[in-house]
Design a protein around this motif. Structure first.
Motif, PDB file in Angstrom:
ATOM      1  N   HIS A 171       0.828  -1.213   0.000  1.00  0.00           N
ATOM      2  CA  HIS A 171       0.000   0.000   0.000  1.00  0.00           C
ATOM      3  C   HIS A 171       0.861   1.262   0.000  1.00  0.00           C
ATOM      4  O   HIS A 171       0.344   2.368  -0.151  1.00  0.00           O
ATOM      5  CB  HIS A 171      -0.906   0.022   1.240  1.00  0.00           C
ATOM      6  N   GLY A 172       2.176   1.097   0.234  1.00  0.00           N
ATOM      7  CA  GLY A 172       3.068   2.266   0.318  1.00  0.00           C
ATOM      8  C   GLY A 172       2.934   2.970   1.659  1.00  0.00           C
ATOM      9  O   GLY A 172       3.189   4.166   1.763  1.00  0.00           O
ATOM     10  N   TRP A 173       2.496   2.244   2.676  1.00  0.00           N
ATOM     11  CA  TRP A 173       2.357   2.823   4.006  1.00  0.00           C
ATOM     12  C   TRP A 173       3.618   2.538   4.819  1.00  0.00           C
ATOM     13  O   TRP A 173       4.589   1.972   4.296  1.00  0.00           O
ATOM     14  CB  TRP A 173       1.127   2.241   4.741  1.00  0.00           C
ATOM     15  N   ASP A 174       3.553   2.935   6.099  1.00  0.00           N
ATOM     16  CA  ASP A 174       4.743   2.741   6.937  1.00  0.00           C
ATOM     17  C   ASP A 174       4.332   2.150   8.287  1.00  0.00           C
ATOM     18  O   ASP A 174       3.299   2.529   8.838  1.00  0.00           O
ATOM     19  CB  ASP A 174       5.423   4.107   7.142  1.00  0.00           C
ATOM     20  N   ILE A 175       5.129   1.202   8.764  1.00  0.00           N
ATOM     21  CA  ILE A 175       4.828   0.628  10.086  1.00  0.00           C
ATOM     22  C   ILE A 175       6.069   0.712  10.970  1.00  0.00           C
ATOM     23  O   ILE A 175       7.184   0.511  10.497  1.00  0.00           O
ATOM     24  CB  ILE A 175       4.318  -0.830   9.979  1.00  0.00           C
ATOM     25  N   SER A 176       5.849   1.068  12.255  1.00  0.00           N
ATOM     26  CA  SER A 176       6.967   1.090  13.198  1.00  0.00           C
ATOM     27  C   SER A 176       6.487   0.510  14.535  1.00  0.00           C
ATOM     28  O   SER A 176       5.277   0.440  14.787  1.00  0.00           O
ATOM     29  CB  SER A 176       7.485   2.516  13.381  1.00  0.00           C
ATOM     30  N   VAL A 177       7.445   0.090  15.352  1.00  0.00           N
ATOM     31  CA  VAL A 177       7.091  -0.552  16.635  1.00  0.00           C
ATOM     32  C   VAL A 177       7.857   0.086  17.773  1.00  0.00           C
ATOM     33  O   VAL A 177       9.045   0.360  17.652  1.00  0.00           O
ATOM     34  CB  VAL A 177       7.486  -2.053  16.627  1.00  0.00           C
ATOM     35  N   GLU A 178       7.136   0.330  18.858  1.00  0.00           N
ATOM     36  CA  GLU A 178       7.790   0.720  20.110  1.00  0.00           C
ATOM     37  C   GLU A 178       7.395  -0.348  21.108  1.00  0.00           C
ATOM     38  O   GLU A 178       6.206  -0.662  21.220  1.00  0.00           O
ATOM     39  CB  GLU A 178       7.228   2.049  20.615  1.00  0.00           C
ATOM     40  N   SER A 179       8.371  -0.892  21.797  1.00  0.00           N
ATOM     41  CA  SER A 179       8.002  -1.953  22.733  1.00  0.00           C
ATOM     42  C   SER A 179       8.973  -2.004  23.907  1.00  0.00           C
ATOM     43  O   SER A 179      10.160  -1.740  23.752  1.00  0.00           O
ATOM     44  CB  SER A 179       7.993  -3.292  21.989  1.00  0.00           C
TER      45      SER A 179
ATOM     46  N   SER B  72       3.482  -3.159  23.905  1.00  0.00           N
ATOM     47  CA  SER B  72       3.963  -2.751  22.577  1.00  0.00           C
ATOM     48  C   SER B  72       2.981  -1.792  21.927  1.00  0.00           C
ATOM     49  O   SER B  72       1.773  -1.854  22.181  1.00  0.00           O
ATOM     50  CB  SER B  72       4.090  -3.972  21.664  1.00  0.00           C
ATOM     51  N   ILE B  73       3.528  -0.914  21.074  1.00  0.00           N
ATOM     52  CA  ILE B  73       2.664  -0.050  20.250  1.00  0.00           C
ATOM     53  C   ILE B  73       3.091  -0.227  18.801  1.00  0.00           C
ATOM     54  O   ILE B  73       4.251   0.018  18.454  1.00  0.00           O
ATOM     55  CB  ILE B  73       2.809   1.448  20.631  1.00  0.00           C
ATOM     56  N   PHE B  74       2.162  -0.688  17.967  1.00  0.00           N
ATOM     57  CA  PHE B  74       2.416  -0.774  16.520  1.00  0.00           C
ATOM     58  C   PHE B  74       1.764   0.457  15.900  1.00  0.00           C
ATOM     59  O   PHE B  74       0.569   0.686  16.085  1.00  0.00           O
ATOM     60  CB  PHE B  74       1.812  -2.059  15.937  1.00  0.00           C
ATOM     61  N   LYS B  75       2.594   1.261  15.181  1.00  0.00           N
ATOM     62  CA  LYS B  75       2.083   2.525  14.616  1.00  0.00           C
ATOM     63  C   LYS B  75       2.130   2.448  13.093  1.00  0.00           C
ATOM     64  O   LYS B  75       3.191   2.193  12.502  1.00  0.00           O
ATOM     65  CB  LYS B  75       2.961   3.676  15.109  1.00  0.00           C
ATOM     66  N   ILE B  76       0.942   2.679  12.477  1.00  0.00           N
ATOM     67  CA  ILE B  76       0.891   2.636  11.014  1.00  0.00           C
ATOM     68  C   ILE B  76       0.546   4.022  10.493  1.00  0.00           C
ATOM     69  O   ILE B  76      -0.399   4.657  10.965  1.00  0.00           O
ATOM     70  CB  ILE B  76      -0.185   1.612  10.543  1.00  0.00           C
TER      71      ILE B  76
END
Ligand code: ADP
Length: 456
Positions: free
Chosen positions: A434-442, A448-452
């Motif tokens: 989709h051309g999106w971005d995902i990052s993780v803070e844990s 954990s936080i998954f941020k899209i």
């Protein structure tokens, strides 16, 4: 290549030497000519003034001849030798081009080759002015042996050959050293490529220069490390799949073995068969999962304007029985009706996987396990966050969690939770397509936080 360089240098140096030596010889001959013409004119003038004093004239000619290191002849208007500083030709008649020219009133010079010697010959007329008219009464002829000049030229040529040979040697030495240094990184690269083709993935070349070749080596090293990581992931993946398949297979084998020993009643058969069925189902799930993840890589996404807020709600509805069963509280807050261009089914699958993980990796030590889902608009993006207070992920493992087949196996709970290390690979794949971005803070034991981030 080196032979071509040597030949070019040699040819250039030879041409240069020939031109140099010719110029040098011409200059020497011209200077001698000028000096001898001066001598000839002085001899002619002195003879003119003292022609009756034969002894003086001879002494004068001998003296000038010694000075000029040349033979000086004075001839009369008929070409008869009157004075010769070597005394050989006195009284004989000389008839050559120079004498003829000079008796006709012209000065001239020429270089002759006599036997193995070169001789410069020049003559000037002796002109007497009597009663206002010029009368040619003879000529002065000077012959100069050019052996000394030729010796000088030969010496210079020998010196030039020595200097040239030395220069050629050093320039070749420099060329060899420079070529060696220049091709060193290329040779290192060739070795590197050979190592990779032999399967030695991860081979690193030591870099010394910062130029283009240095950058090429950097790129090679990056490629080699990436290939090595891919290979490692592949091995891990095969390892974990084999492991996952082996466990139910072993169970089935043990169950069948147990059944085949002794006389069992129907209930025992039923019970064991149910267990075998469960294990077979587990294997089927894994195989389906694998097939799905492979299919996903090849599948074409059907992008449409979709209400992502609604997709989220639908997915939560779908997973709620599972979260309720495990006492995990799911909450959704955020903007309604955010429209995004996406493949609705794939996005649902992606969110399902993330929520499934948040529930799966809940912390059993915590009483209030939760998953908070938020969707907000920030600038020209929609930000979707999935936050849980589960077991969290150790910092050293975070960078690997999207790799195919990667599972955090340390920690009591993690190893016992069923999984194949594919869920987050599917998530990442859908995000990338989709051309999106995902990052993780844990943080371990916190959550954990998954941020899209979704561009709007
Ligand atoms: P699987 O869950 O099948 O093992 P995934 O690709 O979904 O595979 O996840 C990879 C690994 O990342 C998991 O094994 C787990 O250790 C870790 N992980 C993923 N999501 C979470 C989460 N919400 N909390 C803690 N760990 C997680």
């Amino acid at each position: 290549m080196l032979i071509i360089y040597s030949l070019i240098i040699l040819a250039a140096f030879s041409v240069f030497s020939v031109i140099m030596l010719n110029n040098y010889k011409n200059t020497q001959v011209r200077n001698t000519e000028i000096r001898l013409f001066q001598t000839a004119n002085i001899v002619a003038d002195t003879y003119k003034a003292n022609r009756d004093e034969v002894i003086f004239t001879r002494m004068m000619v001998r003296s000038y001849g010694m000075q000029a290191n040349a033979r000086i002849l004075i001839v009369d208007s008929q070409g008869l030798v009157l004075v010769d500083n070597y005394n050989d030709f006195i009284g004989s008649k000389i008839d050559n081009k120079e004498i003829r020219n000079s008796l006709a009133g012209k000065s001239g010079s020429n270089v002759y080759k006599l036997e193995d010697k070169e001789v410069l010959q020049l003559s000037v007329p002796i002109i007497l002015n009597e009663f206002g008219t010029d009368k040619i009464i003879g000529a002065v002829l000077i012959s100069f042996d050019m052996t000394a000049i030729n010796n000088n030229v030969n010496e210079l040529r020998n010196d030039m050959i020595k200097v040239g040979a030395l220069g050629l040697f050093f320039s070749l030495l420099l060329t060899v050293v420079a070529t060696h240094n220049l091709t060193k990184p290329l040779r290192a690269l060739t070795i590197g490529v050979e190592k990779i083709s032999e399967g030695q993935l991860g081979y690193i070349i030591q870099k010394k220069s910062k130029d283009e070749l240095g950058r090429l080596i950097d790129t090679f090293n990056r490629m080699s490390s990436t290939l090595s990581k891919i290979e490692k992931n592949r091995k891990n993946y095969i390892n974990s799949i084999s492991h996952e398949l082996k466990t139910p297979l072993t169970s089935i084998k043990v169950l069948i073995e147990s059944l085949s020993i002794g006389n069992n009643d129907v209930d025992t058969y039923k019970e064991y068969l149910q267990d075998i069925y469960g294990e077979a189902e587990r294997m089927e799930r894994l195989v389906n999962y694998l097939m799905e993840s492979i299919k996903l890589e090849e599948s074409i996404f059907n992008l449409k304007e979709e209400n992502i807020s609604q997709i989220l709600k639908d997915t939560i509805k779908l997973i709620r029985p599972y979260s309720d069963k495990n006492n995990v509280h799911i909450k959704f807050t955020g903007a309604e009706n955010i429209i995004v261009k996406c493949d609705g089914d794939k996005v649902k699958e992606m969110i399902f996987n993330l929520l499934d993980n948040s529930i799966k990796y809940r912390d059993p030590c915590k009483e209030n396990s939760f998953v908070h889902i938020t969707l907000n608009k920030e600038n020209n993006r929609a930000i979707l966050k999935i936050e849980d207070n589960g077991i969290g992920i150790d910092e050293k493992n975070i960078k690997n969690i999207f790799n195919r087949g990667f599972r955090v196996l340390e920690g009591e709970l993690n190893g016992s939770v069923e999984g194949y290390g594919i869920g987050l690979t599917i998530v990442k794949n859908i995000i990338d397509k989709h051309g999106w971005d995902i990052s993780v803070e844990s943080t371990l034991k916190k959550g954990s936080i998954f941020k899209i981030q979704i561009p709007l």
